[in-house]
Design a protein around this motif. Structure first.
Motif, mmCIF file in Angstrom:
data_model
loop_
_atom_site.group_PDB
_atom_site.id
_atom_site.type_symbol
_atom_site.label_atom_id
_atom_site.label_comp_id
_atom_site.label_asym_id
_atom_site.label_seq_id
_atom_site.Cartn_x
_atom_site.Cartn_y
_atom_site.Cartn_z
ATOM 1 N N UNK A 47 67.232 16.672 6.538
ATOM 2 C CA UNK A 47 66.794 15.496 7.384
ATOM 3 C C UNK A 47 65.461 14.786 6.907
ATOM 4 N N UNK A 48 65.997 13.430 7.078
ATOM 5 C CA UNK A 48 64.921 12.440 6.601
ATOM 6 C C UNK A 48 64.395 11.374 7.640
ATOM 7 N N UNK A 49 62.991 11.586 7.942
ATOM 8 C CA UNK A 49 62.828 10.844 9.154
ATOM 9 C C UNK A 49 62.645 9.183 9.000
ATOM 10 N N UNK A 50 62.605 8.430 10.109
ATOM 11 C CA UNK A 50 62.385 7.078 10.039
ATOM 12 C C UNK A 50 60.729 6.914 9.922
ATOM 13 N N UNK A 51 60.221 5.777 9.983
ATOM 14 C CA UNK A 51 58.751 5.615 10.230
ATOM 15 C C UNK A 51 58.453 6.175 11.708
ATOM 16 N N UNK A 52 57.081 6.877 11.484
ATOM 17 C CA UNK A 52 56.784 7.354 12.703
ATOM 18 C C UNK A 52 56.673 8.684 12.593
ATOM 19 N N UNK A 53 57.583 9.499 11.756
ATOM 20 C CA UNK A 53 57.192 11.070 11.659
ATOM 21 C C UNK A 53 57.913 11.646 12.505
ATOM 22 N N UNK A 54 57.963 12.998 12.399
ATOM 23 C CA UNK A 54 58.697 14.116 13.445
ATOM 24 C C UNK A 54 57.935 14.256 14.466
ATOM 25 N N UNK A 55 56.550 13.796 14.627
ATOM 26 C CA UNK A 55 55.988 14.002 15.958
ATOM 27 C C UNK A 55 55.896 12.646 16.861
ATOM 28 N N UNK A 56 56.767 11.701 16.674
ATOM 29 C CA UNK A 56 56.725 10.383 17.359
ATOM 30 C C UNK A 56 57.134 10.284 18.678
ATOM 31 N N UNK A 57 57.364 11.472 19.438
ATOM 32 C CA UNK A 57 57.713 11.582 20.838
ATOM 33 C C UNK A 57 58.980 10.913 21.054
ATOM 34 N N UNK A 58 59.663 10.528 20.224
ATOM 35 C CA UNK A 58 60.790 9.738 20.309
ATOM 36 C C UNK A 58 62.116 10.194 19.526
ATOM 37 N N UNK A 59 62.911 9.282 18.767
ATOM 38 C CA UNK A 59 64.102 9.604 18.060
ATOM 39 C C UNK A 59 63.800 10.552 16.980
ATOM 40 N N UNK B 32 58.265 -1.747 33.078
ATOM 41 C CA UNK B 32 58.200 -2.118 31.496
ATOM 42 C C UNK B 32 59.197 -1.087 30.920
ATOM 43 N N UNK B 33 60.176 -1.368 29.921
ATOM 44 C CA UNK B 33 61.035 -0.451 29.204
ATOM 45 C C UNK B 33 60.677 -0.750 27.839
ATOM 46 N N UNK B 34 59.832 -0.133 26.883
ATOM 47 C CA UNK B 34 59.687 -0.364 25.899
ATOM 48 C C UNK B 34 60.669 0.174 24.798
ATOM 49 N N UNK B 35 61.391 -0.404 23.930
ATOM 50 C CA UNK B 35 62.472 0.207 23.114
ATOM 51 C C UNK B 35 61.965 0.024 21.633
ATOM 52 N N UNK B 36 60.788 0.879 21.411
ATOM 53 C CA UNK B 36 60.096 0.599 20.107
ATOM 54 C C UNK B 36 59.616 2.067 19.634
ATOM 55 N N UNK B 37 60.186 3.179 19.939
ATOM 56 C CA UNK B 37 59.544 4.362 19.369
ATOM 57 C C UNK B 37 58.048 4.662 19.739
ATOM 58 N N UNK B 38 57.149 5.029 18.839
ATOM 59 C CA UNK B 38 55.769 5.476 19.145
ATOM 60 C C UNK B 38 54.942 4.185 19.691
ATOM 61 N N UNK B 39 55.504 2.784 19.400
ATOM 62 C CA UNK B 39 54.844 1.577 19.975
ATOM 63 C C UNK B 39 54.970 1.787 21.426
#
Length: 374
Positions: free
Chosen positions: A54-66, A259-266
């Motif tokens: 597996x290769x992560x996107x920005x934010x890393x494996x503990x991003x509490x998201x995707x 508010x619905x943020x669709x921005x990963x860790x942001x």
């Protein structure tokens, strides 16, 4: 207790059930940021000779998201199927290509990139290594169209499968709930980057608010996204929580109370701003935010994308020899997406309305339309 609004393909009807809360995966890697883990690990099942990477996107494996959800799927495959699991945690765009190349060089049988931004390196690797299987979360494959302004041309690769989700369906339900729970008559959403896997959430959310207004003679307004123009507010990435906080404070100043943020860790920055303001709810995305974040008390609902299930099924198909490159598409009917309600005391009448809408979506009576559909 929180509830999950979900559907099963067997029953083809919606029910309300308790949502399970799972612990976030622990990151035991000691590798430098942006580099691949060099020693694969195995789970408790009988070990098999199969290496998934597996290769992560920005934010890393503990991003509490995707990213975290994808890793949970890989760890499940490790535990239940006995595969070996390897990973590379990306810290920036510059890591994507080298991390994909590293996985190929290490002999991975299945390499899965997490996120739209890994499309190009995963596609290039798949085209250059036709005897190896690949997966790509949240995007499909394409080639540039002819001409500067031409749309990309979709490409199907026999050894690479998109793992994609019709999140507009669950976001539609979230928009309906948000409109029904707003006391100010104003809700908001914003994205990380203007890419299909982000825009699709906001499309569904806007349409869900519109449906609430239609059904209840309402006039709830949505800030942050113009579906028709496909234009709206973006944080510029998926890492800067301060930017998420600033954007949310602006929405709150304009009267938004959901508010619905669709921005990963942001999105965690958005939640911090909502918590500080008081009397403001957030709608989580990707995972159930009552379980995966520290902001459970202000989570109205979460648009859950079962990325882990998609990753698991893709690895399983590769292991069993049934991998074809056909996309895995998660939707309400197969449980690939769902709406998990949070800590708010949502009136039963509103929950009943949402359940009825879900049944209509699953049956095909109601179509949630978006140009970003998988």
């Amino acid at each position: 207790m929180k509830k999950t609004i979900y559907a099963t393909a067997l029953a083809a009807v919606a029910t309300l059930a308790l949502a399970a809360c799972g612990d976030a995966p622990e990151d035991d890697s000691t590798e430098p940021a942006g580099e691949a883990t060099t020693e694969a690990t195995t789970g408790s099942a009988e070990e098999v000779d199969y290496l998934a990477c597996l290769i992560s996107d920005q934010g890393g494996w503990e991003d509490q998201s995707f990213n975290q959800s994808a890793m949970e799927g890989g760890m499940r495959a490790q535990e239940e199927l006995g595969i070996q699991l390897n990973d590379a945690e990306s810290q920036s765009d510059a890591d994507f290509g080298p991390n994909v190349d590293s996985m190929v060089q290490q002999g991975c049988d299945m390499t899965i990139g997490v996120g739209f931004l890994l499309e190009d390196p995963i596609q290039a690797a798949a085209e250059g290594n036709t005897d190896v299987n690949f997966g790509l979360v949240d995007a499909t494959f394409s080639n540039p169209g002819e001409g500067a302004d031409a749309a990309p041309v979709p490409v199907e690769l026999p050894n690479a499968a998109p793992i994609i989700f019709n999140t507009a369906e669950a976001a539609y339900l979230a928009g309906y709930v948000a409109a029904g729970m707003s006391e100010t008559g104003t809700v908001a959403t914003f994205g990380g980057l203007p890419i299909p896997s982000v825009n699709i959430f906001m499309d569904g959310f806007v349409d869900g608010v519109a449906k609430f207004n239609e059904d209840n003679d309402g006039d709830v307004q949505v800030l942050g996204w113009d579906k028709e123009a496909q234009d709206g507010t973006f944080s510029g990435g998926f890492e800067d929580q301060g930017q998420g906080q600033a954007l949310t404070e602006q929405f709150i100043a304009q009267g938004a109370d959901v508010i619905m943020p669709v921005a990963g860790p942001v999105g965690l920055g958005a939640a911090a701003a909502a918590e500080s303001a008081g009397n403001v709810w957030v709608v989580g995305v990707d995972s159930d935010w009552t379980a995966s974040t520290d902001y459970a008390d202000i989570v109205l609902a979460s648009v859950v994308k079962e990325i882990g299930a998609g990753v698991f099924e893709t690895i399983k198909a590769g292991l069993e020899g049934s991998f074809t490159g056909e996309p895995y598409i998660g939707d309400l009917a197969n449980g690939g997406v769902s709406l998990a309600t949070g800590s708010a005391d949502i009136p039963q009448e509103l929950l009943d309305q949402v359940e009825a809408l879900q049944e209509q979506i699953i049956s095909g009576e109601l179509a949630v339309e978006t140009v970003n559909a998988p």
